[in-house]
Motif scaffolding. Structure first.
Motif, PDB file in Angstrom:
ATOM      1  N   ASP A   1     113.665  68.409  83.873  1.00 15.62           N
ATOM      2  CA  ASP A   1     113.852  67.930  85.247  1.00 15.62           C
ATOM      3  C   ASP A   1     112.860  68.638  86.156  1.00 15.62           C
ATOM      4  N   ALA A   2     111.644  68.105  86.226  1.00 19.19           N
ATOM      5  CA  ALA A   2     110.583  68.760  86.988  1.00 19.19           C
ATOM      6  C   ALA A   2     110.879  68.783  88.475  1.00 19.19           C
TER       7      ALA A   2
ATOM      8  N   ARG B   1     111.032  72.134  90.803  1.00 23.14           N
ATOM      9  CA  ARG B   1     110.162  72.379  91.959  1.00 23.14           C
ATOM     10  C   ARG B   1     110.955  72.933  93.142  1.00 23.14           C
ATOM     11  N   VAL B   2     112.133  72.353  93.407  1.00 25.41           N
ATOM     12  CA  VAL B   2     112.947  72.807  94.541  1.00 25.41           C
ATOM     13  C   VAL B   2     113.323  74.282  94.375  1.00 25.41           C
ATOM     14  N   CYS B   3     113.808  74.629  93.191  1.00 27.40           N
ATOM     15  CA  CYS B   3     114.245  76.012  92.947  1.00 27.40           C
ATOM     16  C   CYS B   3     113.083  76.993  93.007  1.00 27.40           C
ATOM     17  N   LEU B   4     111.967  76.616  92.421  1.00 26.75           N
ATOM     18  CA  LEU B   4     110.828  77.540  92.381  1.00 26.75           C
ATOM     19  C   LEU B   4     110.185  77.685  93.748  1.00 26.75           C
ATOM     20  N   ASP B   5     110.228  76.655  94.586  1.00 28.51           N
ATOM     21  CA  ASP B   5     109.733  76.812  95.953  1.00 28.51           C
ATOM     22  C   ASP B   5     110.587  77.827  96.719  1.00 28.51           C
ATOM     23  N   ASP B   6     111.918  77.776  96.497  1.00 29.27           N
ATOM     24  CA  ASP B   6     112.785  78.785  97.123  1.00 29.27           C
ATOM     25  C   ASP B   6     112.474  80.174  96.583  1.00 29.27           C
ATOM     26  N   ALA B   7     112.249  80.274  95.278  1.00 25.11           N
ATOM     27  CA  ALA B   7     111.912  81.574  94.685  1.00 25.11           C
ATOM     28  C   ALA B   7     110.626  82.123  95.283  1.00 25.11           C
TER      29      ALA B   7
ATOM     30  N   ARG C   1     105.777  77.423  88.872  1.00 22.22           N
ATOM     31  CA  ARG C   1     105.675  76.245  89.754  1.00 22.22           C
ATOM     32  C   ARG C   1     104.515  75.345  89.352  1.00 22.22           C
ATOM     33  N   ALA C   2     103.445  75.953  88.859  1.00 21.54           N
ATOM     34  CA  ALA C   2     102.309  75.138  88.407  1.00 21.54           C
ATOM     35  C   ALA C   2     102.693  74.246  87.228  1.00 21.54           C
TER      36      ALA C   2
END
Length: 775
Positions: free
Chosen positions: A703-704, A708-714, A734-735
């Motif tokens: 589930d890309a 993305r949502v979680c890693l942007d918050d991280a 994120r990449a």
């Protein structure tokens, strides 16, 4: 690309590298990702795979064979395996050319004679040799100038060794593993790639030295075995060894040449005296002056004694050469000519000692109570009960007359012979109680230092006792403060280790335990597993005595055992770790300490995670939750319950992800995130870590968009926290779920910049390779 050209050995090497990186205490996220990539390959297409980390050579060979067999059957699996192998290979070498180490200590400007040793080394190097490196041993009694001679010759021969010079001191408390780790670091091996296993360290050392022409100076060797383990396999290098012992076994293997140092001839002894006196700013006398000859004879031609006498003459200008020579001879009316080397050293030290100020003489005696590897003004001041400013002056006074040697900026230590002399005076002047109190006070300084640094590295960690009471982080904290504190711990790690042993020697059991507790951040972040395990062995013994005597804090036994278990985990010694945790559970139960029981159960779960035993790990974490929930509002640990439960939710999520149960893992991780957000004192760093775990879980589930949502918050949290390496890890993750090549390259460039700022050269290399693939 097919796998046939790579072969089974290349796969086995990749497996070994990934496991070694994971076991290294310095590997961090990089080692974890390497192993999780291996887990993913083993469990691809629904296969359960191995259920234990392949630590042994046989297990690694079995796993390598399994990976290669799958790749030969399925081309798409071969591509995935090759990508993982390329990433793992980056753990083994930093980008660009290998660094050229220049680790020789500075040459002494007053060095005199020993031309025969230099000529002998040149002759030895010019002989036609086959096999391994050339080995030469410079030996002789204490104080004869072995180290100075080896360093001087090393500098004169430096152009013959274009690939660099290594230096390590083998004396003192250095373990074989610590010595090899130091040499591997000097050779440019990234910290994350240095194995924790001694056998692997030796293998990697031979690999890195195989094609280099190096000068390797091994100072103060105690045994043949120490030396043999550090001799490069290839010809072209010189291993220069100094030792007070003959080490005659090295004559046969590896065929060493021996250079035995004798006292200096009278003419050279006078020349050395003149140089030392001149360096102190006092005009030397003519070389044939009777006073200078008397001093040289009184020192029996021993360089250590000559340097001491010369420094004294330079510092105490009221002393004449004749007076010093007469006192050294032991006969004020005439000069004896039959003094032995030991007499010369002892009389020189006696002469320097009697000229000290009373305060310096007292510090000299009190510092002799333990062989500190390099003591500074803080610990010295504490030992003598004075101020740091006063201690600086006194240390300089002692160094000025060669009763201490300076080994770094404001770092001093005794030569072995000088410490023996200081101990004799201490036994004569100081009471046993005063000597023990001085050792205890110096160890106490190291405790205060380690506590302050440990708190700055890991401020939210639970601790026993009052050492950490009143400590607080500033409202505005430098973003590099934790890293600076960890660097300070690294610089003082030998002193902290020595303080543990010193406290044990004077029967300060609770101090031993407190020092071990305060070394947690040092070892957890940096490794040094031999030192970790050895120190905590003393901590466990001390804690057991506290329990048996009914004195001190009985909870320290469980604490020492749990911390020791993590040291064994770092070495991949699962059985030893498990045994320590079993005893920790028993100790905490006997003490009625539910907080400790929760910690021990959590540690057992983390052990199971490292062993890939995901179901058992989850069971342990659930047991730890039970202990937490039983803690009453007035019990020890009550304030930590919310944070402890949040961490366990995160751990359970990781265990579920390991089993491929991504939806359940995500639910647990989201619960952990909510629990961290509800804490009365924010724990943003661990929130960021949960976001990263969620991102990895969604990536594993395919589930890309959610990743993305979680890693942007991280990324946002790690940026605010100034956690640059974790920020870089999040950017690299994120990449992997970027929507297009341009976005992928943008995140990789951010990761590259952050890895470079943090000094993670392996991360830089890995990201650059991926950037090159972006085109």
């Amino acid at each position: 690309m097919g796998l046939g050209a790579i072969g089974w050995e290349a796969v086995r090497t990749a497996v070994e590298t990934a496991v070694s990186a994971a076991l290294s205490g310095a590997a961090g996220e990089m080692g974890r990702r390497a192993v999780e990539g291996l887990v993913g390959l083993l469990r691809r297409e629904g296969a359960e795979g191995a259920d234990a980390l392949p630590v042994t050579a046989d297990d690694q060979a079995r796993v390598a064979e399994e990976l290669r067999a799958r790749a030969l059957d399925r081309p798409e699996y071969a591509d995935a395996l090759l990508r993982w192998m390329r990433e793992v290979e980056l753990l083994r070498a930093a980008p660009g050319d290998a660094p050229v180490p220049r680790m020789l200590p500075a040459d002494k400007g007053v060095f005199t004679d020993r031309d025969d040793v230099l000529a002998g080394l040149v002759e030895l190097l010019e002989e036609r040799r086959t096999g391994g490196a050339t080995v030469a041993v410079v030996c002789g009694p204490g104080g004869i100038g072995k180290s100075a001679t080896a360093v001087h010759c090393g500098h004169r021969l430096v152009e013959r060794f274009p690939d660099g010079q290594l230096y390590v001191r083998l004396g003192g408390g250095a373990t074989p593993s610590d010595v090899l780790a130091e040499l591997l670091a000097q050779l440019g091996e990234p910290a994350a790639a240095i194995p924790s296993d001694l056998t692997r360290q030796r293998g990697r050392y031979r690999e890195l030295t195989a094609d280099r022409r190096l000068l390797v100076l091994l100072d103060d060797a105690r045994s043949e075995a120490q030396v043999r383990a550090l001799v490069p396999a290839a010809a072209g290098s010189l291993v220069l060894v100094t030792s007070r012992h003959r080490l005659s076994g090295l004559a046969g293997d590896p065929g060493a040449r021996f250079f035995v140092l004798d006292p200096l001839a009278e003419e050279d002894a006078v020349l050395l005296l003149e140089r030392v006196v001149a360096a102190a700013g006092r005009r030397p006398v003519a070389r044939d002056a009777a006073g200078a000859v008397a001093v040289a004879r009184g020192c029996a031609g021993v360089p250590l004694a000559l340097c001491g006498a010369g420094s004294l003459l330079g510092a105490r200008r009221h002393l004449s050469w004749e007076t010093v020579g007469s006192r050294l001879s032991g006969n004020d009316e005439g000069v004896r000519h039959d003094l032995g080397a030991d007499d010369g050293v002892r009389r020189s030290h006696d002469l320097s000692y009697r000229e000290l100020s009373p305060e310096a003489a007292r510090l000299y005696r009190l510092l002799a109570g333990w062989p500190w590897p390099g003591i500074g003004p803080g610990a010295a001041a504490r030992a003598a009960g004075t101020t740091e400013g006063a201690a600086r002056v006194l240390l300089e006074e002692l160094a000025g007359v060669h009763l201490l040697e300076e080994v770094g900026e404001e770092r001093y230590r005794f030569h072995d012979l000088v410490r023996e002399h200081a101990e004799r005076w201490a036994r004569e002047v100081e009471s046993p109680a005063d000597r023990n109190r001085a050792v205890r006070r110096a160890a106490g300084w190291y405790l205060e230092f380690a506590v302050a640094a440990d708190f700055r590295v890991m401020p939210g960690r639970w601790r026993l006792g009052r050492d950490y009471e009143g400590l607080a982080l500033p409202a505005v904290r430098d973003r590099h403060d934790a890293r600076d504190a960890l660097a300070a711990l690294r610089r003082e790690r030998e002193g902290v280790s020595a303080a543990v042993r010193a406290a044990e020697s004077v029967g300060a059991d609770e101090l031993v335990c407190r020092l071990c507790q305060a070394s947690w951040a040092l070892h957890l972040r940096l490794g040094f597993h031999d030192q970790w395990i050895d120190g905590h062995r003393l901590g466990i013994e001390a804690a057991r005595r506290l329990v048996e005597e009914g004195s001190g804090d009985p909870r320290f036994l469980g604490r020492m055992l749990v911390q020791s278990a993590f040291g064994h985990m770092g070495r991949g010694a699962w059985d030893e770790a498990g045994a320590a945790l079993d005893e920790a559970v028993a100790a905490e139960a006997a003490a009625g300490h539910r907080r400790g029981l929760a910690t021990a159960a959590e540690a057992r779960g983390l052990l199971r995670l490292r062993e890939w035993r995901w179901r058992e790990a989850e069971e342990c974490f659930r047991a730890a939750q039970g202990f937490w929930r039983e803690i009453g509002p007035d019990e020890d640990g009550a304030d930590d319950v919310p944070r402890g439960l949040a961490l366990l939710e995160d751990h359970i999520g990781r265990a579920l992800r390991g089993r491929g149960r991504f939806a359940e893992a995500a639910a647990r991780l989201n619960a952990a995130l909510a629990m961290f957000r509800a804490l009365p004192v924010p724990d943003l760093y661990n929130e960021g870590r949960v976001y990263m775990s969620l991102g990895e879980t969604h990536l594993g589930a395919g589930d890309a968009a959610a990743a993305r949502v979680c890693l942007d918050d991280a990324l946002e949290v790690m940026d605010r926290e100034g956690a640059e390496l974790q920020h870089a890890d999040a950017a690299e993750l994120r990449a992997r779920c970027a929507e297009d090549a341009q976005e992928r390259a943008s995140f990789l460039r951010r990761a590259e910049e952050l890895y470079a700022k943090g000094g993670d050269e392996v991360g830089v290399a890995r990201v650059r390779e991926r950037l090159a693939e972006c085109g």
